[in-house]
Design a protein around this motif. Sequence first.
Motif, PDB file in Angstrom:
ATOM      1  N   ASP A  72       0.779  -1.069   0.065  1.00  0.00           N
ATOM      2  CA  ASP A  72      -0.095  -0.155  -0.157  1.00  0.00           C
ATOM      3  C   ASP A  72       0.826   1.088   0.237  1.00  0.00           C
ATOM      4  N   GLU A  73       1.993   0.914  -0.131  1.00  0.00           N
ATOM      5  CA  GLU A  73       3.172   2.249  -0.004  1.00  0.00           C
ATOM      6  C   GLU A  73       2.917   3.141  -1.517  1.00  0.00           C
ATOM      7  N   PRO A  74       2.919   4.606  -1.373  1.00  0.00           N
ATOM      8  CA  PRO A  74       3.132   5.319  -2.579  1.00  0.00           C
ATOM      9  C   PRO A  74       3.868   4.805  -3.580  1.00  0.00           C
ATOM     10  N   PRO A  75       3.412   5.209  -4.916  1.00  0.00           N
ATOM     11  CA  PRO A  75       4.508   4.896  -5.981  1.00  0.00           C
ATOM     12  C   PRO A  75       5.698   5.660  -5.568  1.00  0.00           C
ATOM     13  N   GLY A  76       6.834   5.131  -6.102  1.00  0.00           N
ATOM     14  CA  GLY A  76       7.989   5.240  -5.824  1.00  0.00           C
ATOM     15  C   GLY A  76       8.859   4.793  -4.658  1.00  0.00           C
ATOM     16  N   ALA A  77       7.884   4.264  -3.791  1.00  0.00           N
ATOM     17  CA  ALA A  77       8.487   3.778  -2.588  1.00  0.00           C
ATOM     18  C   ALA A  77       9.358   2.539  -2.778  1.00  0.00           C
ATOM     19  N   PRO A  78      10.251   2.286  -1.935  1.00  0.00           N
ATOM     20  CA  PRO A  78      11.269   1.058  -2.486  1.00  0.00           C
ATOM     21  C   PRO A  78      10.404  -0.137  -2.726  1.00  0.00           C
ATOM     22  N   GLU A  79       9.382  -0.372  -1.933  1.00  0.00           N
ATOM     23  CA  GLU A  79       8.722  -1.625  -2.036  1.00  0.00           C
ATOM     24  C   GLU A  79       8.131  -1.934  -3.562  1.00  0.00           C
ATOM     25  N   HIS A  80       7.998  -0.923  -4.351  1.00  0.00           N
ATOM     26  CA  HIS A  80       7.390  -0.965  -5.703  1.00  0.00           C
ATOM     27  C   HIS A  80       8.643  -1.781  -6.327  1.00  0.00           C
ATOM     28  N   LYS A  81       9.861  -1.621  -6.207  1.00  0.00           N
ATOM     29  CA  LYS A  81      10.841  -2.145  -6.806  1.00  0.00           C
ATOM     30  C   LYS A  81      11.378  -3.423  -6.334  1.00  0.00           C
ATOM     31  N   SER A  82      10.675  -3.969  -5.216  1.00  0.00           N
ATOM     32  CA  SER A  82      11.026  -5.102  -4.548  1.00  0.00           C
ATOM     33  C   SER A  82      10.998  -6.362  -5.730  1.00  0.00           C
ATOM     34  N   LYS A  83      12.145  -7.284  -5.377  1.00  0.00           N
ATOM     35  CA  LYS A  83      12.027  -8.510  -6.216  1.00  0.00           C
ATOM     36  C   LYS A  83      10.750  -9.213  -5.736  1.00  0.00           C
ATOM     37  N   VAL A  84      10.520  -9.119  -4.499  1.00  0.00           N
ATOM     38  CA  VAL A  84       8.955  -9.918  -4.098  1.00  0.00           C
ATOM     39  C   VAL A  84       7.791  -9.686  -4.941  1.00  0.00           C
ATOM     40  N   ILE A  85       7.612  -8.376  -5.263  1.00  0.00           N
ATOM     41  CA  ILE A  85       6.739  -8.070  -6.153  1.00  0.00           C
ATOM     42  C   ILE A  85       6.933  -8.336  -7.464  1.00  0.00           C
ATOM     43  N   GLU A  86       8.234  -8.211  -7.884  1.00  0.00           N
ATOM     44  CA  GLU A  86       8.567  -8.864  -9.284  1.00  0.00           C
ATOM     45  C   GLU A  86       8.218 -10.146  -9.643  1.00  0.00           C
ATOM     46  N   TRP A  87       8.554 -10.951  -8.547  1.00  0.00           N
ATOM     47  CA  TRP A  87       8.201 -12.469  -8.645  1.00  0.00           C
ATOM     48  C   TRP A  87       6.737 -12.814  -8.460  1.00  0.00           C
ATOM     49  N   ASN A  88       5.913 -11.870  -7.821  1.00  0.00           N
ATOM     50  CA  ASN A  88       4.423 -12.035  -7.829  1.00  0.00           C
ATOM     51  C   ASN A  88       3.746 -11.853  -9.199  1.00  0.00           C
ATOM     52  N   GLU A  89       4.469 -10.661  -9.845  1.00  0.00           N
ATOM     53  CA  GLU A  89       3.916 -10.341 -11.070  1.00  0.00           C
ATOM     54  C   GLU A  89       4.481 -11.283 -12.200  1.00  0.00           C
ATOM     55  N   LEU A  90       5.467 -11.851 -12.165  1.00  0.00           N
ATOM     56  CA  LEU A  90       5.792 -12.935 -12.895  1.00  0.00           C
ATOM     57  C   LEU A  90       4.776 -14.093 -13.122  1.00  0.00           C
ATOM     58  N   ARG A  91       4.693 -14.562 -11.834  1.00  0.00           N
ATOM     59  CA  ARG A  91       3.798 -15.701 -11.302  1.00  0.00           C
ATOM     60  C   ARG A  91       2.319 -15.399 -11.924  1.00  0.00           C
ATOM     61  N   LEU A  92       1.693 -14.107 -11.689  1.00  0.00           N
ATOM     62  CA  LEU A  92       0.691 -13.811 -12.353  1.00  0.00           C
ATOM     63  C   LEU A  92       0.455 -13.998 -13.834  1.00  0.00           C
ATOM     64  N   GLN A  93       1.505 -13.400 -14.313  1.00  0.00           N
ATOM     65  CA  GLN A  93       1.963 -13.282 -16.081  1.00  0.00           C
ATOM     66  C   GLN A  93       1.788 -14.998 -16.307  1.00  0.00           C
ATOM     67  N   ALA A  94       2.575 -15.701 -15.824  1.00  0.00           N
ATOM     68  CA  ALA A  94       2.839 -17.250 -16.156  1.00  0.00           C
ATOM     69  C   ALA A  94       1.291 -17.940 -15.798  1.00  0.00           C
ATOM     70  N   ALA A  95       0.685 -17.693 -14.650  1.00  0.00           N
ATOM     71  CA  ALA A  95      -0.657 -18.382 -14.438  1.00  0.00           C
ATOM     72  C   ALA A  95      -1.647 -17.830 -15.529  1.00  0.00           C
ATOM     73  N   SER A  96      -1.605 -16.742 -15.981  1.00  0.00           N
ATOM     74  CA  SER A  96      -2.554 -16.312 -17.034  1.00  0.00           C
ATOM     75  C   SER A  96      -2.363 -16.993 -18.320  1.00  0.00           C
ATOM     76  N   LYS A  97      -0.930 -17.541 -18.619  1.00  0.00           N
ATOM     77  CA  LYS A  97      -0.672 -18.172 -19.879  1.00  0.00           C
ATOM     78  C   LYS A  97      -1.409 -19.509 -19.904  1.00  0.00           C
ATOM     79  N   ILE A  98      -1.612 -20.047 -18.576  1.00  0.00           N
ATOM     80  CA  ILE A  98      -2.298 -21.341 -18.740  1.00  0.00           C
ATOM     81  C   ILE A  98      -3.893 -21.250 -18.168  1.00  0.00           C
ATOM     82  N   GLY A  99      -4.589 -19.876 -18.420  1.00  0.00           N
ATOM     83  CA  GLY A  99      -5.796 -19.799 -17.962  1.00  0.00           C
ATOM     84  C   GLY A  99      -6.203 -19.621 -16.762  1.00  0.00           C
ATOM     85  N   VAL A 100      -5.375 -19.357 -15.793  1.00  0.00           N
ATOM     86  CA  VAL A 100      -5.632 -18.998 -14.292  1.00  0.00           C
ATOM     87  C   VAL A 100      -6.117 -17.602 -14.316  1.00  0.00           C
TER      88      VAL A 100
END
Length: 200
Positions: A72-100
Motif C-alpha cells: 500500500d506504499e505510495p508509487p516510488g516507494a522502495p517496495e515497488h521495486k522489490s524482487k518480491v513484487i516482481e516475483w509475484n507479477e511474473l507468477r501472475l503472468q505465467a498463470a494467465s498463460k495457462i488460463g488461471v
Amino acid sequence: MDTPRDLLPRSLILQHEAFTKLLNGSLLNAPVGDNIGRALDVGTGCGIWAADLAVNNLNAEVIAIDPPAQTDEPPGAPEHKSKVIEWNELRLQAASKIGVDHGIAGQLPELLSETGFINVHTQDLKWPIGPWMDDERMKDIGNGCLELLRLAMTGLSVELLANIGMAEDRVEEFVEQVKTELGVGKIYGPVRTMWARKPR
C-alpha cells in the motif's frame, strides 16, 4: 504411524496455520451454526483446510477442488521495486498463460449474487510478509509467512515460470535473489474470504 498431515511438506502446514491464525483460530467466517450440511472449498491446494473442516463436522459433505503480493506504499516507494513484487507479477503472468485468472476473487461477490446466492459477505485481510505490522499477532503471522515462502518459493516457481520461458536454472537464480528481499518493506499477500447463503 504417520497421519496424512504428517506426510505434507512443512511449507503447506505453515500456510494452513498462518491462514487459521489470520482468522483468529477459526476455519471459516460464515455464520453456519453447528449443523453444516455441505461445504465446497474452491482453490483447496493440499486439502488440509477441507480435511480439518470434515473432522470438525462429521456429518458434513465436504468437497474440495483445486494469494499475489502487493504493497500500500505510495508509487516510488522502495517496495515497488522489490524482487518480491516482481516475483509475484511474473507468477501472475505465467498463470494467465495457462488460463488461471487470479482476478476472479474481485468478481466473486457479484457472480455469487447473479447466480442466486443471498447475504453475500466479503472480508479482505492482509497476510504480511515479515514482522512489519505493529500488532503482535500479525507479527507472528508475518514471521510464519516468511518461513513458508523461504521453504516453498522454489517449488511455487519452477514449473509455473516455465510457462513464460524461464529455464529452471534461471528460475532458481531469480528465486535466490527474491529470498534476499523477503521481509524487507511493507509487503503483504491480500487474502479475501467470502461467504453467502443459498436461498431455501
